[in-house]
Design an enzyme around this catalytic site. Structure first.
Site, PDB file in Angstrom:
ATOM      1  N   ARG A   1       0.817  -1.215   0.000  1.00 40.33           N
ATOM      2  CA  ARG A   1       0.000   0.000   0.000  1.00 40.33           C
ATOM      3  C   ARG A   1       0.855   1.272   0.000  1.00 40.33           C
ATOM      4  O   ARG A   1       0.500   2.275   0.594  1.00 40.33           O
ATOM      5  CB  ARG A   1      -0.957   0.020   1.196  1.00 40.33           C
ATOM      6  CG  ARG A   1      -1.945  -1.123   1.243  1.00 40.33           C
ATOM      7  CD  ARG A   1      -2.914  -1.084   0.060  1.00 40.33           C
ATOM      8  NE  ARG A   1      -3.859  -2.185   0.146  1.00 40.33           N
ATOM      9  CZ  ARG A   1      -3.662  -3.403  -0.368  1.00 40.33           C
ATOM     10  NH1 ARG A   1      -2.543  -3.671  -1.024  1.00 40.33           N
ATOM     11  NH2 ARG A   1      -4.569  -4.339  -0.254  1.00 40.33           N
TER      12      ARG A   1
ATOM     13  N   SER B   1     -11.589  -1.063   1.773  1.00 33.77           N
ATOM     14  CA  SER B   1     -10.903  -1.361   3.034  1.00 33.77           C
ATOM     15  C   SER B   1     -10.447  -0.061   3.681  1.00 33.77           C
ATOM     16  O   SER B   1      -9.703   0.707   3.073  1.00 33.77           O
ATOM     17  CB  SER B   1      -9.692  -2.262   2.781  1.00 33.77           C
ATOM     18  OG  SER B   1     -10.098  -3.494   2.242  1.00 33.77           O
TER      19      SER B   1
ATOM     20  N   GLU C   1      -6.304   3.658   5.560  1.00 32.90           N
ATOM     21  CA  GLU C   1      -5.830   3.671   4.173  1.00 32.90           C
ATOM     22  C   GLU C   1      -6.134   4.976   3.451  1.00 32.90           C
ATOM     23  O   GLU C   1      -5.283   5.500   2.741  1.00 32.90           O
ATOM     24  CB  GLU C   1      -6.441   2.504   3.385  1.00 32.90           C
ATOM     25  CG  GLU C   1      -5.672   1.211   3.493  1.00 32.90           C
ATOM     26  CD  GLU C   1      -6.039   0.229   2.387  1.00 32.90           C
ATOM     27  OE1 GLU C   1      -6.264   0.679   1.246  1.00 32.90           O
ATOM     28  OE2 GLU C   1      -6.090  -0.970   2.668  1.00 32.90           O
TER      29      GLU C   1
END
Length: 353
Positions: free
Chosen positions: A173, A242, A338
């Site tokens: 990520r 997410s 995130e």
């Protein structure tokens, strides 16, 4: 009264509602907004921002951002299209894709063309241009594995350029685009895809779902089915996918966790660290299906934060910080969100501030 201002091919609009452009459906107004379809548009937009002393916020698919109610900045909405084959041989095909292409549509297109590699990433929301930024991943595949290079407009050097995958420093990520978010505007992404099927089925229930029908199309369909069964449609339940990253812990920390919680889902990493399933941590902390006001964690997938009824950014922050607190209290792990958090000047803020 605000007026729209026209340039050669681009239009600046004032006081534009961004609710349709962010998948969490937050009520957001941008003082200045423009949609760009070319590098020339980007250059004109940046010149306008400089002339009017405005910060720039680059908007892609709006699926990974947390926005305040008012943004006093120039929002540049990427809409650069195109899928162009650069070269191919018997093993690989190189494809250059505009940053404004819808990611899922591009994945479907690759499967129709019998190009392989991206099928595990089907149904991820957003646009192609955002895919390298946080190195999107799902079901054992990360997009960085199939990116050859990223084409950018470099705001520091005031010119276009190309950054190789190696120089993007892809990790979980993460990429250089997160380290220096104000420098580069991604215009295109060049992918190197396989022409022979090499299906990755080593994640969760995917192998069982695919069964004996070992085709890329079936793999893609099963990924779509699994995602749809667990993840809410942003049109029905506004969300950003997410919400938290899966935490990565060292060996010592993992041994502490596994001794206390023997069923904790975990994934060993190449460097010896261990990735822990954030959704499981949130579920065990009592947040699966739980709401705090109009914001909560989805009842089918604890990792997804949902705006149930006209939530503000303050509502969202209150909820995710409560989740962080409860998970930390139980597991001594601080979950990291995130999505990127912006302030009212269009600048990125740290979630801990």
């Amino acid at each position: 009264m605000f007026k729209n201002r026209f340039f050669n091919t681009m239009q600046i609009q004032n006081q534009v509602q961004l609710k349709p452009f962010n998948t969490l459906s937050l009520d957001v107004t941008a003082s200045h907004y423009t949609k760009v379809k070319s590098i020339e548009d980007i250059e004109e937009a940046l010149a306008f921002a400089k002339e009017h002393e405005l910060n720039v916020l680059v908007l892609s698919g709006g699926s990974n951002m947390l926005l305040p109610q008012q943004i006093n900045a120039l929002v540049i909405h990427l809409d650069i299209q195109g899928i162009d084959v650069l070269s191919e041989d018997q093993d690989f095909i190189r494809v250059k894709v505009g940053a404004g292409q819808v990611w899922h549509d591009f994945v479907l297109y690759t499967t129709k063309q019998n190009w392989f590699g991206l099928q595990n990433l089907a149904l991820i929301p957003g646009l192609v241009g955002a895919s390298p930024v946080q190195n999107i991943g799902a079901y054992g595949v990360e997009v960085g594995e199939f990116i050859e290079s990223v084409q950018v407009y470099d705001r520091l050097l005031k010119q276009t350029g190309s950054i190789s995958a190696a120089d993007c420093h892809f990790s979980y990520r993460h990429s250089i685009f997160k380290d220096d978010p104000a420098r580069y505007i991604i215009t295109h992404v060049t992918f190197k895809l396989l022409k022979q099927a090499n299906l990755k089925l080593n994640y969760g229930d995917l192998k069982q779902a695919v069964g004996d029908n070992l085709t890329a199309e079936n793999l893609q369909n099963q990924v779509i089915h699994i995602r749809q069964s667990k993840l809410p449609d942003p049109k029905e339940y506004p969300n950003v996918g997410s919400f938290f990253k899966n935490p990565i812990v060292n060996t010592q920390e993992f041994e502490r966790l596994i001794a206390q919680f023997s069923t904790i889902p975990h994934y060993p990493q190449a460097n010896g660290n261990v990735k822990i399933a954030a959704g499981w941590l949130i579920d065990q902390a009592g947040w699966k299906g739980k709401q705090l006001g109009v914001v909560g964690m989805f009842h089918k997938q604890a990792l997804v934060l949902v705006n149930y009824a006209n939530a503000s950014l303050a509502d969202v922050k209150k909820t995710y910080q409560a989740v962080q607190h409860d998970v930390e209290q139980r597991f001594q792990i601080m979950l990291e969100p995130e999505p990127v958090l912006y302030n009212n000047l269009g600048l990125i803020e740290n979630h801990t501030e």
